[in-house]
Write an enzyme that holds these catalytic residues in place. Structure first.
Site, PDB file in Angstrom:
ATOM      1  N   CYS A  88      -6.590  -4.579  -1.283  1.00 17.52           N
ATOM      2  CA  CYS A  88      -5.789  -5.757  -0.852  1.00 17.52           C
ATOM      3  C   CYS A  88      -5.398  -6.707  -1.972  1.00 17.52           C
ATOM      4  O   CYS A  88      -4.569  -7.640  -1.869  1.00 17.52           O
ATOM      5  CB  CYS A  88      -6.467  -6.581   0.122  1.00 17.52           C
ATOM      6  SG  CYS A  88      -6.922  -5.432   1.476  1.00 17.52           S
TER       7      CYS A  88
ATOM      8  N   HIS B 149       0.284  -8.754   6.336  1.00 19.72           N
ATOM      9  CA  HIS B 149      -0.410  -8.264   5.426  1.00 19.72           C
ATOM     10  C   HIS B 149      -0.161  -6.835   4.955  1.00 19.72           C
ATOM     11  O   HIS B 149      -0.937  -6.185   5.133  1.00 19.72           O
ATOM     12  CB  HIS B 149      -2.270  -8.208   5.735  1.00 19.72           C
ATOM     13  CG  HIS B 149      -2.776  -8.036   4.763  1.00 19.72           C
ATOM     14  ND1 HIS B 149      -2.564  -8.062   3.239  1.00 19.72           N
ATOM     15  CD2 HIS B 149      -4.334  -7.556   4.658  1.00 19.72           C
ATOM     16  CE1 HIS B 149      -3.876  -7.650   2.705  1.00 19.72           C
ATOM     17  NE2 HIS B 149      -4.784  -7.231   3.542  1.00 19.72           N
TER      18      HIS B 149
END
Ligand SMILES: [Zn+2]
Lengths: 377, 148
Positions: free
Chosen positions: A81, A327
């Site tokens: 991420c 995201h």
């Protein structure tokens, strides 16, 4: 190392773009950032591209095939991420080192509907669900429960984070979801992995964001409002007691924030706006303490008293955070930087944190990587 | 759960993860094992090439881990990857040898009110699958210790 400034930023609205190739999303964001900086690809000397799901597909070069094949060096980055923010940092280091005067960082991702749950194991039987869980929802559920165990934090504290971020998103046209939720809505939503309910988990999606970086000297030729990169830090997870069993998202963030404040010559008290890695509501609460926004054990009180809402002592996730904004893994880190830059320039519209001069963008990639960028108007 | 099927001469029992050591003969206990760094004492699940705490590359001591431990933290998983039955308790259990293990807690309804931090739990093993070659896959799980 010399001073580096951000001259241009952009992101596209996060969401679902099944009709587009991921390099088209990246190209769109890159062109917007170049335009924002007042330059073209001909001015860019190096590109760093972050993409996770298609890490072997040379997405950086594919983006240049859409917007300008100038033959410059391209670095493709994948770091879970933290992929986008690591690409940003590669561009930062290239300019700070003095080797390049202008660099472009792009983060892009197309997740489709695969999401954070992924598939099962390969051949044979997967231990997932038989021998505990290594998937993100359980990991961040357990991380939140660890805070409950230590400090008596409640599910309601975590739920209030989601309420705040969803409320913030109402003023952010770039957010994937703009849906206000009450505390009851959040608490009564179906549980994904206790204590996180559906509204306490970030959605998955597609998106892209980009930033143009220049030496401060060069930046001043292009803008009267260069945003200084006061610190750009990347850490990995050091050995801690349970890190190999339950990934420790706190220690590497604490290490990164300590380094970042030292590098910037600033402290947590100097921050006016923060975008952090709220992949789950539980994560945001932990990071209040990890980033030094409050003392250990105070995070529950902080959300109770509204200190992290827009208008509060230190607004966190004015964009709506990952919980609302979305995201798309490789894009997230650059988008967080983009949001902070907009606030420091006074361009954040109805969600503007008034008078913001110093901001922090934080991202965690599980496995683990942490980036912190401290930006200064 | 796969249909009951006893291991034959060709098929055998295999651990679901490499740090579960199955009893080789009938009556022998299965247990979790770990490695302990001779330099700093850090303990790991299974075999190790080096110590990630102190970077020592000296051979480590093989440690038989206790069957009993304490519940550190947990989550109740209600949504998971395709094919994983829910809800269930996903937990982290601390073992007295100084290492923690990821596991399911069985034997309680998956509800936070049934779980207490630090509660004693014990390991047991169970067949969870039979693979295409007829091998039985054995998993370890934990359950609350019934206090006498
Ligand atoms: Zn050691």
């Amino acid at each position: 190392m010399r001073d580096v400034a951000i001259v241009g930023v952009s992101m596209i609205k996060f969401g679902r773009y099944p009709e587009k190739a991921v390099q088209e999303l990246g190209a769109q964001a890159a062109l917007l950032a170049l335009k924002d900086a007042g330059v073209t690809m001909n001015d860019i000397e190096l590109m760093a591209s972050g993409n996770l799901y298609q890490a072997s597909a040379m997405i950086g070069q594919r983006i240049l095939k859409e917007i300008g094949q100038t033959g410059i060096p391209v670095i493709n980055v994948s770091n879970a991420c933290a992929t986008g923010s690591t690409a940003f940092r590669e561009a930062y280091v290239a300019v700070a080192s003095g080797q390049y005067d202008a660099a472009l960082a792009v983060g892009s991702e197309q997740m489709g509907k695969m999401g954070l749950l992924g598939g099962g194991g390969g051949g044979g039987i997967s231990p997932e669900g038989i021998v505990g869980s290594g998937l993100m929802p359980a990991v961040f559920g357990q991380a939140g429960v660890e805070h409950m165990r230590k400090y008596g934090t409640t599910q309601e504290h975590f739920a209030k984070i989601a309420v705040k971020n969803h409320k913030h998103s109402m003023a952010n046209p770039y957010a994937q979801y703009q849906i206000e939720t009450s505390l009851e809505d959040v608490m009564n939503a179906r549980v994904v992995a206790w204590p996180n309910t559906l509204y306490m988990c970030c959605p998955t999606g597609d998106g892209a964001a980009a930033a143009v970086l220049m030496s401060m000297e060069k930046a001043k030729q292009y803008t009267t409002k260069p945003i200084k990169v006061a610190a750009s830090v990347l850490t990995s997870d050091p050995w801690t007691e349970r890190d190999l069993t339950l990934p420790d998202v706190s220690t590497l963030t604490r290490n990164a924030s300590k380094q970042a404040y030292e590098e910037a010559g600033l402290g947590a008290d100097d921050l006016n706006v923060v975008e952090l890695h709220d992949c789950f509501a539980t994560a945001e609460l932990l990071h209040y303490e990890n980033l030094g926004l409050c003392a250990d054990g105070e995070a529950g009180r902080m959300i109770d008293e509204g200190e992290t809402s827009i208008g509060g002592r230190i607004p966190v996730a004015p964009s709506g955070g990952l919980l609302s904004k979305g995201h798309p893994l490789g894009a997230t880190g650059v988008a967080n930087i983009c949001e902070v830059v907009w606030h420091l320039r006074g361009q954040a519209g109805a969600r503007q944190v008034e008078g913001a001069k110093v901001g922090l963008a934080h991202v965690i990639g599980l496995g683990s990587a942490c980036t912190i960028n401290v930006l200064q108007a | 759960m796969a249909e009951a099927e006893s291991a034959t001469a060709e098929s055998k029992q295999l651990p679901i993860l490499p740090f579960l050591r199955l009893g080789e003969k009938d009556g022998e206990d299965s247990y979790l094992f770990g490695s302990r760094c001779k330099s700093c004492g850090a303990t790991y699940l299974g075999d190790r090439m080096a110590c990630s705490k102190c970077c020592s590359t000296d051979p480590m001591d093989d440690v038989r881990l206790s069957d009993r431990g304490e519940l550190h933290v947990f989550s109740i998983v209600h949504q998971s990857a395709p094919g994983v039955p829910t809800p269930y308790v996903a937990a982290i259990v601390d073992l007295p040898e100084g290492v923690s293990v990821r596991c399911n807690i069985e034997g309680v309804e998956p509800d936070p009110k049934n779980l207490e931090f630090g509660m004693p739990v014990e390991m047991y093993t169970e067949k969870v699958h039979t693979d295409d070659d007829g091998n039985e896959i054995i998993a370890f799980k934990f359950r609350p210790v019934n206090n006498n």
